[in-house]
Scaffold this motif. Structure first.
Motif, PDB file in Angstrom:
ATOM      1  N   LEU A 173      33.317 -25.924  74.140  1.00  0.00           N
ATOM      2  CA  LEU A 173      33.381 -25.096  72.796  1.00  0.00           C
ATOM      3  C   LEU A 173      32.080 -25.164  71.846  1.00  0.00           C
ATOM      4  O   LEU A 173      32.222 -24.484  70.861  1.00  0.00           O
ATOM      5  CB  LEU A 173      34.757 -25.207  72.313  1.00  0.00           C
ATOM      6  N   ARG A 174      31.409 -26.355  72.023  1.00  0.00           N
ATOM      7  CA  ARG A 174      30.508 -26.497  70.809  1.00  0.00           C
ATOM      8  C   ARG A 174      29.742 -25.527  70.404  1.00  0.00           C
ATOM      9  O   ARG A 174      29.567 -25.182  69.360  1.00  0.00           O
ATOM     10  CB  ARG A 174      29.413 -27.553  71.486  1.00  0.00           C
ATOM     11  N   GLU A 175      28.925 -24.600  71.308  1.00  0.00           N
ATOM     12  CA  GLU A 175      28.015 -23.375  70.869  1.00  0.00           C
ATOM     13  C   GLU A 175      28.831 -22.385  70.238  1.00  0.00           C
ATOM     14  O   GLU A 175      28.316 -21.805  69.066  1.00  0.00           O
ATOM     15  CB  GLU A 175      27.211 -23.018  72.071  1.00  0.00           C
ATOM     16  N   PHE A 176      29.941 -22.116  70.751  1.00  0.00           N
ATOM     17  CA  PHE A 176      30.718 -20.854  70.285  1.00  0.00           C
ATOM     18  C   PHE A 176      31.271 -21.332  69.040  1.00  0.00           C
ATOM     19  O   PHE A 176      31.390 -20.645  68.027  1.00  0.00           O
ATOM     20  CB  PHE A 176      32.001 -20.474  71.286  1.00  0.00           C
ATOM     21  N   ALA A 223      30.278 -23.480  66.925  1.00  0.00           N
ATOM     22  CA  ALA A 223      29.360 -23.573  65.789  1.00  0.00           C
ATOM     23  C   ALA A 223      28.652 -21.963  65.379  1.00  0.00           C
ATOM     24  O   ALA A 223      28.637 -21.966  64.167  1.00  0.00           O
ATOM     25  CB  ALA A 223      27.899 -24.332  66.327  1.00  0.00           C
ATOM     26  N   SER A 224      28.685 -21.090  66.133  1.00  0.00           N
ATOM     27  CA  SER A 224      28.646 -19.816  65.837  1.00  0.00           C
ATOM     28  C   SER A 224      29.497 -19.222  64.890  1.00  0.00           C
ATOM     29  O   SER A 224      29.298 -18.560  64.079  1.00  0.00           O
ATOM     30  CB  SER A 224      28.368 -19.135  67.136  1.00  0.00           C
ATOM     31  N   TYR A 225      30.867 -19.432  65.331  1.00  0.00           N
ATOM     32  CA  TYR A 225      32.117 -18.961  64.656  1.00  0.00           C
ATOM     33  C   TYR A 225      32.085 -19.612  63.374  1.00  0.00           C
ATOM     34  O   TYR A 225      32.394 -18.914  62.407  1.00  0.00           O
ATOM     35  CB  TYR A 225      33.206 -19.056  65.354  1.00  0.00           C
ATOM     36  N   SER A 226      31.844 -20.865  63.193  1.00  0.00           N
ATOM     37  CA  SER A 226      32.091 -21.514  62.014  1.00  0.00           C
ATOM     38  C   SER A 226      30.979 -20.966  60.854  1.00  0.00           C
ATOM     39  O   SER A 226      31.434 -20.655  59.780  1.00  0.00           O
ATOM     40  CB  SER A 226      31.448 -23.118  62.188  1.00  0.00           C
ATOM     41  N   PHE A 234      34.575 -28.549  63.543  1.00  0.00           N
ATOM     42  CA  PHE A 234      33.916 -29.648  64.316  1.00  0.00           C
ATOM     43  C   PHE A 234      34.505 -29.904  65.712  1.00  0.00           C
ATOM     44  O   PHE A 234      35.534 -29.680  66.140  1.00  0.00           O
ATOM     45  CB  PHE A 234      34.375 -31.120  63.530  1.00  0.00           C
ATOM     46  N   VAL A 235      33.427 -30.058  66.673  1.00  0.00           N
ATOM     47  CA  VAL A 235      34.109 -30.224  67.919  1.00  0.00           C
ATOM     48  C   VAL A 235      33.986 -31.630  68.465  1.00  0.00           C
ATOM     49  O   VAL A 235      32.620 -32.376  68.427  1.00  0.00           O
ATOM     50  CB  VAL A 235      33.291 -29.519  69.002  1.00  0.00           C
ATOM     51  N   GLY A 236      34.926 -32.410  68.775  1.00  0.00           N
ATOM     52  CA  GLY A 236      34.997 -33.780  69.586  1.00  0.00           C
ATOM     53  C   GLY A 236      35.350 -33.668  71.031  1.00  0.00           C
ATOM     54  O   GLY A 236      35.499 -32.542  71.493  1.00  0.00           O
ATOM     55  N   ILE A 237      36.174 -34.695  71.112  1.00  0.00           N
ATOM     56  CA  ILE A 237      36.882 -34.758  72.841  1.00  0.00           C
ATOM     57  C   ILE A 237      37.973 -35.393  72.643  1.00  0.00           C
ATOM     58  O   ILE A 237      38.261 -36.608  71.970  1.00  0.00           O
ATOM     59  CB  ILE A 237      35.756 -35.108  73.454  1.00  0.00           C
ATOM     60  N   GLU A 238      39.050 -35.150  73.466  1.00  0.00           N
ATOM     61  CA  GLU A 238      40.345 -35.876  73.694  1.00  0.00           C
ATOM     62  C   GLU A 238      39.819 -36.526  75.077  1.00  0.00           C
ATOM     63  O   GLU A 238      40.139 -35.797  76.092  1.00  0.00           O
ATOM     64  CB  GLU A 238      41.491 -35.413  73.583  1.00  0.00           C
TER      65      GLU A 238
END
Length: 214
Positions: A45-48, A50-53, A61-65
């Motif tokens: 989801l990183r790119e989307f 960042a754009s939506y933010s 912020f996008v991390g990971i589980e």
């Protein structure tokens, strides 16, 4: 700032019923200052995000589980991640090699996805989730005991998959955080505190009182 550190968005977490747009809407209504999308074994989801933010002027912020061989670990500040399950220690080392931070998610939840007693074996974790929106109080209290004994940062997060869980728990950041780099830096200062939502606002958890209530 109050930031929910552990949330699942439906595009890359198949068990979530939440689109990012709805997560942000609810987060704003509750008074969160930022959110973290930590999908299962994915940072797609990183790119989307960042754009939506930028579009809504709200920190996302996008991390990971990551589901290690010993249990789930949340990580931030990494550009890549393993495409297969590896040991908890290997994943922690992988995160640290990229300058990131990581913490144990719901370590004592009764679903075999927490690190549990492996917390005593691994080295390099930055924190432990002591408030989790899908974990029983007793398990959260045990996590708080371990956070104190191991001198790890205690954090809170909703682990939301449905609207009613968004922002039920969060983490208090004493300073402004607007980038992943700032999020990582704040984590390493070890002054974050778990928080809970009640009566229309966020409250910092009194960990001492929380532990005495066992």
């Amino acid at each position: 700032m109050f930031i929910d550190l552990h949330m699942h968005e439906m595009r890359y977490s198949g068990d979530s019923f939440l689109p990012l747009e709805e997560i942000v809407e609810i987060a704003k209504e509750k008074g969160l200052d930022g959110i973290c999308i930590t999908d299962h074994d994915s940072m797609g989801l990183r790119e989307f995000a960042a754009s939506y933010s930028k579009k809504v002027n709200f920190p996302i912020f996008v991390g990971i589980e990551f589901f290690s061989l010993q249990g789930d670990i949340i990580a931030f500040g990494i550009d890549s991640y393993p495409d297969h399950r590896i040991s908890a220690q290997e994943f922690i080392d992988f995160v640290k090699a990229q300058g990131g931070v990581c913490y144990s998610a719901h370590p004592f939840r009764n679903n075999r996805r927490g690190l549990e007693e492996h917390l005593n074996e691994v080295r390099g974790l930055d924190g432990i989730e002591v408030l989790n929106g899908s974990t029983l109080k007793a398990a959260c209290q045990k996590a708080a005991e371990y956070a104190r004994a191991l001198d790890l940062v205690p954090v809170g997060a909703s682990d939301c998959h449905v609207p009613e869980k968004v922002g039920v728990y969060a983490t208090y950041f004493p300073e402004e955080v607007h980038t992943v780099e700032e999020l990582v830096a704040a984590f390493t200062k070890k002054n974050l505190k778990p928080a809970y939502y009640k009566d229309g606002k966020y409250h910092v958890l009194d960990v001492d009182k929380f532990l005495k209530d066992i």
